[in-house]
Scaffold this active site. Structure first.
Site, mmCIF file in Angstrom:
data_model
loop_
_atom_site.group_PDB
_atom_site.id
_atom_site.type_symbol
_atom_site.label_atom_id
_atom_site.label_comp_id
_atom_site.label_asym_id
_atom_site.label_seq_id
_atom_site.Cartn_x
_atom_site.Cartn_y
_atom_site.Cartn_z
ATOM 1 N N GLU A 92 0.812 -1.221 0.000
ATOM 2 C CA GLU A 92 0.000 0.000 0.000
ATOM 3 C C GLU A 92 0.842 1.266 0.000
ATOM 4 O O GLU A 92 1.988 1.261 0.461
ATOM 5 C CB GLU A 92 -0.908 -0.003 1.236
ATOM 6 N N CYS A 110 3.300 8.683 0.773
ATOM 7 C CA CYS A 110 3.932 7.758 1.720
ATOM 8 C C CYS A 110 4.045 6.405 1.010
ATOM 9 O O CYS A 110 3.030 5.821 0.620
ATOM 10 C CB CYS A 110 3.047 7.654 2.966
ATOM 11 N N CYS A 117 6.430 -6.727 6.834
ATOM 12 C CA CYS A 117 7.576 -6.225 7.595
ATOM 13 C C CYS A 117 7.983 -7.272 8.627
ATOM 14 O O CYS A 117 7.129 -7.911 9.239
ATOM 15 C CB CYS A 117 7.219 -4.925 8.300
ATOM 16 N N CYS A 121 6.865 -4.617 15.291
ATOM 17 C CA CYS A 121 6.488 -3.616 16.302
ATOM 18 C C CYS A 121 5.065 -3.935 16.773
ATOM 19 O O CYS A 121 4.161 -4.151 15.947
ATOM 20 C CB CYS A 121 6.557 -2.209 15.723
ATOM 21 N N CYS A 124 1.783 -2.126 15.396
ATOM 22 C CA CYS A 124 1.688 -1.889 13.964
ATOM 23 C C CYS A 124 1.036 -3.066 13.227
ATOM 24 O O CYS A 124 1.460 -4.216 13.369
ATOM 25 C CB CYS A 124 3.084 -1.641 13.412
ATOM 26 N N CYS A 338 -0.667 5.935 10.109
ATOM 27 C CA CYS A 338 0.564 5.257 10.518
ATOM 28 C C CYS A 338 0.229 4.014 11.326
ATOM 29 O O CYS A 338 -0.584 4.074 12.252
ATOM 30 C CB CYS A 338 1.398 6.171 11.420
HETATM 31 S S1 SF4 Z 1 6.222 0.316 12.546
HETATM 32 FE FE1 SF4 Z 1 5.395 -1.427 11.338
HETATM 33 S S2 SF4 Z 1 6.199 -1.140 9.260
HETATM 34 FE FE2 SF4 Z 1 7.434 0.168 10.648
HETATM 35 S S3 SF4 Z 1 9.178 -1.116 11.257
HETATM 36 FE FE3 SF4 Z 1 7.615 -1.441 12.850
HETATM 37 S S4 SF4 Z 1 6.463 -3.264 12.143
HETATM 38 FE FE4 SF4 Z 1 7.619 -2.499 10.373
#
Ligand code: SF4
Length: 353
Positions: A92, A110, A117, A121, A124, A338
């Protein structure tokens, strides 16, 4: 050799690589600007022969992403694009509308640097997807170029804050950023191209050595290692002390202030003690703090209310002599904010077209 994607290169690189085909710098500029700005291969005219273009098209092709879906937020105009690569992998990008106090309007795109990923995190949605693959330079370039062609306002900036950890796909990201900033590419000032990282220390050191003019934002979110580790597993691989040392060297080499992003989670990292720990961690390093409300569709993490947020901002201002800026993270209603990019499509009004 199979044909290569034209938009993965700067004009200088094209002229060097395809010199044997008679690719001069002006011809390379023409090919690239037609491809990126209009999405077309040029037709023959007085400056370039149709025969030469046919020859070149055996070596280079114009790649495009398929647009699987697009949603526009009725509340703030943020637009989320779901793209599919030729191998079917989806990722995306988000169009961010910006209106200045003067009334001037511009857009920022963006972009994603990876499909999924691996950083995990906790706050996220992309992290919960896991990692699929790195994006190629042209796949990163195409997100901004294709969005730019239909953006209502000029695109003046690119932020690498979509899916993925940009500094784990370092070469493709830097190559895409070069194409973004080239005058025949998207002509975006290098200072308006922002690389965002969870804190990949060796890559920050490489960035420092190579001396790029792109901006850097580092997601810190807590200056207390155990707390940071609970949210960001990157702390295990690259402890925040090492991160601090790498950022000091980055500042010494570039003279630039380091921007630290702080994802605010109610009752977790928005207290007086959090501000004090951050001030101790920062010391004399010139920084800017960007405060962003957590956006967690699972409801596990909630953003602070106004009173908590204002108290934290006041505490930061008391303990830290640094600009503190609250960043608006829009498009929540279409899961474009975000931390919300997860290639799924919540019910929301579709854009026309
Ligand atoms: S915030 Fe999300 S996209 Fe960014 S590094 Fe952490 S897990 Fe990956």
């Amino acid at each position: 050799m199979p044909p290569e994607p034209l938009t993965a290169f700067t004009p200088q690189q094209l002229a060097e690589r395809y010199a044997s085909l008679g690719m001069t710098l002006p011809l390379a500029r023409k090919l690239l600007s037609c491809a990126l700005r209009h999405g077309v291969w040029p037709t023959g005219d007085t400056t370039v022969s149709a025969r030469w273009l046919t020859r070149v098209s055996r070596e280079l092709y114009l790649p495009e992403l398929s647009l699987a879906d697009r949603q526009v937020s009725p509340s703030d105009g943020f637009a989320k694009y779901l793209f599919a690569a030729p191998d079917g992998v989806r990722f995306e990008a988000v169009l961010i509308p910006v209106v200045h106090r003067t009334g001037d309007r511009k857009s920022i795109v963006c972009v994603s640097s990876q499909a999924g990923c691996a950083m995990g995190c906790a706050f996220c949605a992309t992290g919960r997807l896991g990692f699929t693959r790195d994006l190629a330079p042209w796949e990163i370039v195409a997100q901004a170029a294709q969005i730019r062609r239909e953006a209502p306002d000029p695109v003046r900036g690119v932020v690498f804050m979509g899916m993925g950890e940009p500094l784990l796909n370092y070469e493709s990201v830097i190559q895409a950023a070069r194409v973004f900033s080239d005058p025949s590419g998207l002509a975006i000032s290098a200072k308006a191209i922002t690389l965002s990282t969870a804190g990949i220390v060796p890559a920050i050191r490489r960035l420092t050595r190579e001396g790029h003019a792109f901006r850097l934002i580092v997601s810190l979110t807590s200056a207390e290692p155990a707390k940071r580790r609970a949210l960001m597993p990157v702390e295990n691989a690259y402890p925040s002390n090492d991160l601090r040392a790498a950022l000091t060297d980055y500042h010494t080499a570039t003279g630039r202030r380091v921007t630290l992003a702080w994802t605010m989670i109610s009752g977790f990292n928005t207290g007086e003690e959090d501000a004090r720990q951050l001030a101790a961690w920062v010391g004399d390093l010139p920084v800017q703090i960007d405060l962003i409300d957590v956006n967690d569709a699972t409801g596990r993490f909630i953003p602070p209310g106004d009173a908590e947020r204002n108290a934290f901002r006041d505490a930061l201002r008391t303990h830290l002599a640094a600009p503190v800026i609250r960043r608006y993270s829009g498009g929540k209603d279409i899961h474009a904010a975000c931390g919300m990019l997860a290639t799924h499509l919540p019910a929301a009004p579709r854009a026309n077209g």
